[in-house]
Design a protein around this motif. Structure first.
Motif, PDB file in Angstrom:
ATOM      1  N   GLN A 101       0.824  -1.211   0.000  1.00 30.19           N
ATOM      2  CA  GLN A 101       0.000   0.000   0.000  1.00 30.19           C
ATOM      3  C   GLN A 101       0.858   1.260   0.000  1.00 30.19           C
ATOM      4  O   GLN A 101       0.536   2.234  -0.669  1.00 30.19           O
ATOM      5  CB  GLN A 101      -0.918   0.007   1.232  1.00 30.19           C
ATOM      6  CG  GLN A 101      -2.049  -0.974   1.168  1.00 30.19           C
ATOM      7  CD  GLN A 101      -3.101  -0.543   0.170  1.00 30.19           C
ATOM      8  OE1 GLN A 101      -3.681   0.531   0.267  1.00 30.19           O
ATOM      9  NE2 GLN A 101      -3.345  -1.384  -0.815  1.00 30.19           N
ATOM     10  N   ARG A 104       3.884   0.753  -3.369  1.00 30.98           N
ATOM     11  CA  ARG A 104       3.353   0.624  -4.730  1.00 30.98           C
ATOM     12  C   ARG A 104       2.187   1.577  -4.950  1.00 30.98           C
ATOM     13  O   ARG A 104       2.119   2.287  -5.942  1.00 30.98           O
ATOM     14  CB  ARG A 104       2.904  -0.823  -4.980  1.00 30.98           C
ATOM     15  CG  ARG A 104       2.431  -1.081  -6.404  1.00 30.98           C
ATOM     16  CD  ARG A 104       3.598  -1.050  -7.387  1.00 30.98           C
ATOM     17  NE  ARG A 104       4.308  -2.324  -7.453  1.00 30.98           N
ATOM     18  CZ  ARG A 104       5.517  -2.479  -7.941  1.00 30.98           C
ATOM     19  NH1 ARG A 104       6.175  -1.428  -8.409  1.00 30.98           N
ATOM     20  NH2 ARG A 104       6.110  -3.661  -7.966  1.00 30.98           N
ATOM     21  N   GLU A 105       1.226   1.597  -4.008  1.00 34.04           N
ATOM     22  CA  GLU A 105       0.049   2.442  -4.162  1.00 34.04           C
ATOM     23  C   GLU A 105       0.276   3.864  -3.655  1.00 34.04           C
ATOM     24  O   GLU A 105      -0.558   4.733  -3.851  1.00 34.04           O
ATOM     25  CB  GLU A 105      -1.145   1.825  -3.418  1.00 34.04           C
ATOM     26  CG  GLU A 105      -1.504   0.402  -3.870  1.00 34.04           C
ATOM     27  CD  GLU A 105      -2.151   0.388  -5.241  1.00 34.04           C
ATOM     28  OE1 GLU A 105      -2.711   1.421  -5.624  1.00 34.04           O
ATOM     29  OE2 GLU A 105      -2.092  -0.656  -5.913  1.00 34.04           O
ATOM     30  N   ARG A 106       1.400   4.084  -2.978  1.00 29.84           N
ATOM     31  CA  ARG A 106       1.786   5.417  -2.501  1.00 29.84           C
ATOM     32  C   ARG A 106       0.757   6.014  -1.545  1.00 29.84           C
ATOM     33  O   ARG A 106       0.435   7.196  -1.610  1.00 29.84           O
ATOM     34  CB  ARG A 106       2.019   6.367  -3.683  1.00 29.84           C
ATOM     35  CG  ARG A 106       3.135   5.918  -4.611  1.00 29.84           C
ATOM     36  CD  ARG A 106       4.491   6.130  -3.990  1.00 29.84           C
ATOM     37  NE  ARG A 106       5.538   5.479  -4.782  1.00 29.84           N
ATOM     38  CZ  ARG A 106       6.837   5.538  -4.488  1.00 29.84           C
ATOM     39  NH1 ARG A 106       7.235   6.198  -3.435  1.00 29.84           N
ATOM     40  NH2 ARG A 106       7.725   4.915  -5.238  1.00 29.84           N
ATOM     41  N   LYS A 107       0.242   5.186  -0.635  1.00 25.36           N
ATOM     42  CA  LYS A 107      -0.689   5.669   0.381  1.00 25.36           C
ATOM     43  C   LYS A 107       0.118   5.999   1.628  1.00 25.36           C
ATOM     44  O   LYS A 107       0.600   5.103   2.329  1.00 25.36           O
ATOM     45  CB  LYS A 107      -1.764   4.620   0.655  1.00 25.36           C
ATOM     46  CG  LYS A 107      -2.648   4.353  -0.561  1.00 25.36           C
ATOM     47  CD  LYS A 107      -3.741   3.344  -0.266  1.00 25.36           C
ATOM     48  CE  LYS A 107      -4.625   3.139  -1.501  1.00 25.36           C
ATOM     49  NZ  LYS A 107      -5.674   2.116  -1.272  1.00 25.36           N
ATOM     50  N   ASP A 407      -3.087  12.752  -7.242  1.00 23.55           N
ATOM     51  CA  ASP A 407      -3.864  11.782  -6.465  1.00 23.55           C
ATOM     52  C   ASP A 407      -4.028  10.466  -7.227  1.00 23.55           C
ATOM     53  O   ASP A 407      -5.124   9.903  -7.273  1.00 23.55           O
ATOM     54  CB  ASP A 407      -5.235  12.356  -6.090  1.00 23.55           C
ATOM     55  CG  ASP A 407      -6.073  12.710  -7.322  1.00 23.55           C
ATOM     56  OD1 ASP A 407      -5.558  12.575  -8.453  1.00 23.55           O
ATOM     57  OD2 ASP A 407      -7.240  13.108  -7.145  1.00 23.55           O
ATOM     58  N   ASP A 409      -1.958   6.552  -8.222  1.00 24.02           N
ATOM     59  CA  ASP A 409      -1.051   5.638  -7.555  1.00 24.02           C
ATOM     60  C   ASP A 409       0.122   5.159  -8.397  1.00 24.02           C
ATOM     61  O   ASP A 409       0.972   4.439  -7.907  1.00 24.02           O
ATOM     62  CB  ASP A 409      -1.816   4.410  -7.043  1.00 24.02           C
ATOM     63  CG  ASP A 409      -2.594   3.706  -8.150  1.00 24.02           C
ATOM     64  OD1 ASP A 409      -2.297   3.963  -9.327  1.00 24.02           O
ATOM     65  OD2 ASP A 409      -3.498   2.917  -7.839  1.00 24.02           O
ATOM     66  N   SER A 410       0.196   5.515  -9.665  1.00 20.34           N
ATOM     67  CA  SER A 410       1.265   4.970 -10.495  1.00 20.34           C
ATOM     68  C   SER A 410       1.630   5.958 -11.603  1.00 20.34           C
ATOM     69  O   SER A 410       0.879   6.116 -12.559  1.00 20.34           O
ATOM     70  CB  SER A 410       0.832   3.633 -11.108  1.00 20.34           C
ATOM     71  OG  SER A 410       1.818   3.132 -11.986  1.00 20.34           O
TER      72      SER A 410
END
Length: 728
Positions: A101, A104-107, A407, A409-410
């Motif tokens: 998370q 990879r998802e940059r949360k 906003d 994620d990739s």
């Protein structure tokens, strides 16, 4: 409850446990119900307070929590555990899920959760995990962990066709964790070796990504069947010879159990949890993660050796029926519930004792996610932001900050230092630090804006390209909104409205063109008619479209002026679908010293020369791609309009005596040749200026006359009223 794996498990567990317990299922409000459920179902908002109220109204003896992947939810459950509620958390995801998370998802809020979660998990009556890897790894930190795997919740109808050449995958195109890029790469290698091999993919479809992967790995369209979501999954299981799963992270993927029940051997990557479901060499093959060549080898082996595929497939079914039998899993749950209800704290069973695990496996996967964080284990980014820099270092930080704040994620960002006189590297490092998503490429000399964009595009790996000028910046929702539009409409070019700003960010004006959607011919006509704005910076381009006719990316003529026309002439001559959204998501900076405005006679003549080059190359591109005579005629009209605009821009800010001096200074007869043209345009501007003054004077006099007329009418009204009152 939707059709996902965790939802199927919840329904199956409720069915099994309701034989000995009173069960109630809580689902989120308006949740989709795609199953017949044999127990009461209560809907509630999954926010802390309403969820707490719903639980308190049911007053259960034990809470079995299958919705734990939200950090705020974990905090609520930990608070309720402190209050005495008996809670069993099922860790459906991998031990490394928080790292996925975050890296990879940059949360951002998952940054510390990987280590801090143990504090909350220790408060629960038990934490159940789904595979031996998770038991071993959690067991190093917790004493209340239990291995209870999910039961088979699928009724088989038929067996695989081991004589076919079909490879099956069930996945989701828009979930990065599924790593369909690796599946396509492996199948591309398989297709070169095995002329009969075919691939079928079931699940949420994205034709843009599908087409991009096919072309990237040289796969003929006829070799891959993308089914989309389907209710006929059993038919695909029964018509396939082998099942392939290329995920980089999983908990206990139920599709592997279902495939095994249809006697399909499986090929998977070696990630935590796979060894519980696939016995390497007996029920399928486990391949080192990312080794697509070995993955293709195993697929090819099973397609060619039908007997081995059949033996492995039947062994897979026997393994699943033994290890994941519903009665076995129900008994394990009933034992755990009895311990929890009786106040016993379950201890880790069926696994390595805490503190004795060999660290090599956990270290290997921890290192993998560290490499992901460092940008060394990359998935193809969804968007590549391309930023050319020349003399704009002072504004580069603002631009790159806006890209970091997207906003989505990739993405990746490629900055090209086009021989800039300033310290681009310092400005770059100050803005992004060591963020691996950002790359800096240098030109040894100034080669022009057009070539800088070409350099960035050559290095880009994203599904879409976004050109961002280094003195401009983006709204945080730019990437996510534009990408969602592209996916929803199947658009190859997406455009948004823009805000024109001063250097300090003060808005000058907003564009407010309405949304639209156009297919091939309509979009092409609209561009050459100038109904679509001729710039590259407020658009998202499908990377495949950009490279469909690569000749434009090899042109190196030092073009800076009207370079957008050359790019867009190629793109809009072959675009299949264009769409525009109404949102203002791009901030365009108007600088007095920009390449468009400013400069003397020498600068103007250089701009006019670039216009000629740009339009000549544009015409060649249109002739090559579509051969549309009307579009070429419109290009010629645009060329003349652009020449006139730049000459007028120069004359508006330059006094005529200075113009004459600069014309006289030109070599040979060049000044005399241009003198009449410039004088004519100057007279036109003077006439327009006089007309504008006359219009302004007339408007002023009209306004004054209306004011006087209104004043007289108000005075007459007052006098009439006074006269009336006097008479009374």
């Amino acid at each position: 409850m939707s059709a996902g794996g965790a939802e199927r498990v919840v329904v199956k567990l409720a069915e099994l446990l309701s034989e000995d317990h009173d069960c109630t299922i809580l689902i989120s409000e308006a949740g989709a119900r795609e199953y017949d459920v044999c127990v009461p179902v209560v809907e509630c908002a999954f926010a802390p307070e309403p969820l707490r109220r719903s639980i308190e109204s049911i007053a259960p003896d034990v809470i079995l929590d299958h919705f734990h992947w939200d950090i705020d939810h974990i905090q609520l459950m930990a608070e309720m555990a402190d209050e005495g509620w008996k809670i069993v958390i099922t860790e459906h995801n991998s031990y490394f899920y928080p790292l996925f998370q975050h890296h990879r998802e940059r949360k951002a809020k998952y940054a510390d959760h990987f280590e801090k979660r143990y504090e909350a998990y220790a408060k629960f009556a038990a934490v159940t995990v789904l595979n031996q890897d998770a038991l071993d790894m959690f067991g190093k930190h917790l004493s209340n962990v239990r291995l209870i795997q999910n039961p088979v919740s699928y009724h088989t109808n038929g067996t695989a066709d081991h004589g076919s050449a079909k490879v099956l995958n069930i996945s989701h195109f828009r979930k990065e964790a599924k790593r369909l890029d690796l599946l396509y790469e492996a199948f591309g290698q398989l297709a070169e070796r095995n002329a009969q091999a075919r691939l079928a993919i079931i699940g949420t479809y994205d034709h843009l990504r599908d087409n991009a992967y096919r072309k990237r790995f040289g796969i003929e369209p006829s070799r891959i069947q993308c089914v989309g979501r389907s209710l006929l999954v059993a038919e695909h299981y029964n018509s396939s010879a082998v099942f392939a799963l290329t995920s980089e992270i999983e908990g206990q993927p139920m599709v592997l159990l279902e495939a095994a029940l249809h006697c399909l051997p499986q090929v998977v990557f070696d990630i935590p949890g796979m060894a519980d479901q696939v016995i390497d060499g007996e029920t399928g093959f486990i391949v080192p993660f990312g080794d697509v060549e070995a993955f293709a080898d195993r697929l090819d082996l099973l397609l060619r050796d039908r007997g081995r595929a059949r033996d492995m497939g039947f062994a897979a079914r026997a393994h699943v029926l033994d290890r994941f039998a519903p009665t076995k899993i129900a008994a394990e749950w009933n034992t755990l519930l009895a311990e929890v209800a009786g106040g016993c704290v379950p201890s880790a069973v069926q696994g390595t004792k805490p503190g004795t695990i060999c660290p090599s496996r956990e270290t290997a996967f921890t290192d993998f996610w560290a490499r992901v964080a460092a940008g060394q284990e990359t998935t193809p980014p969804k968007v590549s932001y391309l930023v050319p820099v020349h003399g704009t270092e002072a504004l580069l930080g603002r631009c790159l900050d806006s890209i970091r704040s997207q906003d989505m994620d990739s993405f990746e960002c490629i900055v090209v230092d086009d021989g800039s006189p300033g310290d681009t590297e310092y400005a770059f490092r100050e803005a992004v630090g060591g963020d691996p998503r950002f790359k800096l490429i240098r030109h040894s000399r100034n080669r022009g804006l057009y070539t800088a964009r070409s350099t960035a595009a050559e290095a880009a790996e994203g599904l879409f390209l976004s050109h961002v000028d280094s003195d401009d910046y983006l709204h945080p929702a730019f990437g996510g909104t534009m990408l969602a539009e592209a996916f929803a409409r199947g658009s190859e070019i997406v455009e948004c409205n823009a805000v024109e700003i001063e250097v300090d960010g003060r808005p000058i004006r907003f564009s407010s063109l309405p949304p639209c959607e156009m297919d091939r011919a309509e979009a092409s006509d609209a561009f050459f008619n100038r109904s679509i704005r001729n710039v590259v910076w407020n658009k998202l381009y499908l990377r495949d479209l950009w490279w469909r006719h690569p000749q434009h990316n090899t042109i190196e003529r030092g073009i800076t002026i009207t370079e957008d026309m050359l790019r867009n002439s190629y793109a809009f001559s072959d675009v299949n679908r264009f769409s525009k959204i109404p949102d203002c998501l791009y901030y365009y900076c108007r600088r007095p010293t920009s390449v468009v405005r400013g400069g003397g006679m020498a600068s103007l003549l250089a701009k006019l020369e670039q216009i000629e080059i740009s339009y000549a190359e544009s015409s060649l591109g249109v002739a090559r791609i579509s051969g549309n005579d009307r579009h070429m005629s419109l290009l010629e009209q645009s060329r003349l309009e652009d020449r006139l605009w730049y000459i007028e821009e120069y004359l508006r800010r330059t006094p005529w005596p200075q113009v004459q001096i600069e014309l006289d200074a030109l070599p040979g007869d060049r000044g005399q040749e241009l003198h009449f043209t410039f004088w004519s345009i100057a007279q036109k501007l003077k006439t327009e200026h006089r007309l504008e003054d006359m219009r302004a004077f007339a408007a002023h006099r009209t306004e004054a006359w209306i004011w006087e007329k209104t004043r007289a009418e108000r005075l007459q009204t007052r006098l009439t009223r006074i006269a009336t009152l006097s008479a009374e």
